[in-house]
Design a protein around this motif. Structure first.
Motif, PDB file in Angstrom:
ATOM      1  N   LEU A 151       0.826  -1.167  -0.063  1.00 48.17           N
ATOM      2  CA  LEU A 151      -0.043   0.023   0.204  1.00 48.17           C
ATOM      3  C   LEU A 151       0.924   1.045   0.092  1.00 48.17           C
ATOM      4  O   LEU A 151       0.525   2.204  -0.570  1.00 48.17           O
ATOM      5  N   PHE A 180       1.971   1.813  -3.537  1.00 47.56           N
ATOM      6  CA  PHE A 180       0.850   2.487  -4.403  1.00 47.56           C
ATOM      7  C   PHE A 180       0.787   3.836  -4.157  1.00 47.56           C
ATOM      8  O   PHE A 180       0.335   4.644  -4.543  1.00 47.56           O
ATOM      9  N   HIS A 184       0.889   7.423  -6.242  1.00 46.92           N
ATOM     10  CA  HIS A 184      -0.069   8.683  -5.973  1.00 46.92           C
ATOM     11  C   HIS A 184      -0.145   9.954  -5.273  1.00 46.92           C
ATOM     12  O   HIS A 184      -0.964  10.653  -4.825  1.00 46.92           O
ATOM     13  N   THR A 213      -7.370   6.870  -3.922  1.00 48.77           N
ATOM     14  CA  THR A 213      -7.285   5.380  -3.501  1.00 48.77           C
ATOM     15  C   THR A 213      -8.320   4.408  -4.024  1.00 48.77           C
ATOM     16  O   THR A 213      -8.428   3.156  -3.549  1.00 48.77           O
ATOM     17  N   ALA A 231      -6.858   0.933  -5.088  1.00 50.19           N
ATOM     18  CA  ALA A 231      -5.702   0.759  -4.099  1.00 50.19           C
ATOM     19  C   ALA A 231      -6.034  -0.695  -3.882  1.00 50.19           C
ATOM     20  O   ALA A 231      -7.087  -1.492  -3.836  1.00 50.19           O
TER      21      ALA A 231
END
Length: 430
Positions: free
Chosen positions: A179, A182, A186, A217, A220
């Motif tokens: 996460l 990720f 972003h 998200t 996500a």
């Protein structure tokens, strides 16, 4: 200049207090049926308790706690939630030595310095339950059934249950890194708070309410897709047990909760008619928390309801609840004595009826007309009038406030409370 309540702190006037008590009593009654014993906890704890238990990077610890130094310099905090306090008590008093499995309930005020909003004030009330000493899926399902039965007993209809699993120490670290990567991809789309969370607690970017973060998200990775085999099996069994009981729920991959101690099963309850602030309760499993606070390595799971939010949900479910409260608070009998001798007799009669369980309003020192106006304002169903003539005859005048009729009722002040209640009750229900 008059002094008003501090911002975010409010008075619960009699009707509101009665409604809060009704909800709390109903919740504690259900929890008692599930074997949860009530504990009374202090509202002030050492600050380190919450920093260690909740997590130093959480919004609660960073922004919301009421913290102040004691005279000896020790930092103290008004408790922002109940689980950490209960676990501290569990460890301090060696409750594991009394019973390997502990079931505890609590009710009381919590304090968070946040923006006051509908159903959430800076002093708010919670009722909660904690089950310590079991890690099996059955305990998760049983606790969720207790939660659902509390809603039913309180009278809340249309609530919804959100469910997720947060994994454990084996699988969550790998997911946190996935996460975080990720989130870094972003980063430009995230708010400043979430940019900081990427390093401290990446999971918190999932429950950020900023529109830009929600959009960033959307794709996500989901934690439930990264669970290790034991966590996946645990969560699957919890769901099977809930399905078997017909408890409906919705899987919510964004549900990560704001407290660091949660693992595996986590959940939130949304109430009807509350708009954006619809969460009325939440909880989850905290298998490492007891050891983290200095106790044995035992598992735990619990939940807490916001009582103020429960009240709002109850009002949305039952528009007549305020009328019911008003009826509960109205006196069953208003006693109106006329004169000093009648007042002494009325005091005796009122006390015995109260001891027998009847709600009595006693007033005196005024004219009958004034007393009857007050009885009408209080919505008393019946009025007992005691004057000189009544005392001489040992008979009171009973007035039906709805039928506007007077009847004579034999009243002997030497009767026991139960005998008086039988006499008055028979006339009252006639």
């Amino acid at each position: 200049m008059s002094i008003t309540a501090v911002k975010g702190f409010r008075d619960a006037l009699p009707e509101a207090a009665r409604l809060l008590s009704r909800v709390e009593t109903a919740a504690l009654e259900i929890l008692a049926r599930y074997g949860f014993a009530e504990i009374r906890l202090p509202i002030v704890e050492r600050t380190e308790l919450f920093a260690r238990a909740i997590g130093e990077s959480t919004d609660i610890v960073e922004k919301e706690m009421y913290t102040f130094p004691d005279r000896d310099g020790t930092l103290l905090t008004l408790r922002p939630e109940g689980t950490a306090s209960l676990v501290r008590a569990y460890v301090e008093h060696h409750l594991d030595q009394r019973d390997a499995i502990g079931r505890f309930s609590y009710v009381g005020p919590m304090f968070r310095h946040e923006r006051p909003q509908k159903g959430r004030h800076r002093q708010f009330y919670q009722v909660g339950a904690e089950l310590i000493g079991r890690e099996d899926p059955l305990s998760d399902a049983e606790l969720l059934l207790a939660l659902w039965d509390v809603l039913d007993e309180v009278g809340i209809q249309g609530a919804s249950l959100l469910l997720n699993s947060l994994g454990d120490a084996q699988c969550r670290p790998q997911y946190r890194e996935v996460l975080r990567v990720f989130g870094e991809a972003h980063r430009a789309e995230l708010c400043e708070n979430c940019k900081r969370r990427l390093e401290k607690n990446p999971l918190r970017i999932l429950d950020c309410k900023e529109p830009g973060c929600r959009a960033a998200t959307t794709d996500a990775p989901h934690l439930v897709d990264h669970l290790c085999a034991p966590c996946a099996a645990h969560f699957g069994r919890v769901r099977e047990l809930l399905d078997a009981e017909g408890v409906s729920y919705e899987l919510d991959w964004r549900l990560v909760r704001g407290l660091d101690y949660y693992v595996r099963t986590t959940f939130e309850v949304l109430g009807p008619g509350l708009g954006a602030q619809s969460a009325i309760g939440a909880g989850g499993r905290y298998d490492g928390l007891v050891a983290q606070i200095g106790g044995p390595q035992v598992s735990g799971i619990g939940f807490a309801f916001g009582v103020d939010r429960l009240v709002l949900a109850l009002q949305a479910s039952n528009p007549d609840v305020e009328s019911e409260i008003a009826a509960e608070m109205a006196p069953e009998l208003f006693i109106a004595p006329l004169g000093a001798a009648a007042e002494a007799a009325a005091l005796t009669v009122a006390r015995r009826l109260r001891q027998a369980g009847m709600r009595i309003e006693l007033d005196g020192g005024r004219s009958l007309k004034s007393l009857m106006r007050r009885a009408d304002k209080l919505k008393a169903r019946h009025v007992m009038i005691l004057g000189e003539e009544e005392l001489a005859q040992r008979r009171a005048t009973m007035r039906d406030m709805e039928a506007k009729q007077d009847r004579k009722l034999a009243v002997d002040i030497d009767l026991t409370g139960d005998e008086l209640l039988a006499a008055v009750g028979a006339r009252r229900s006639a």
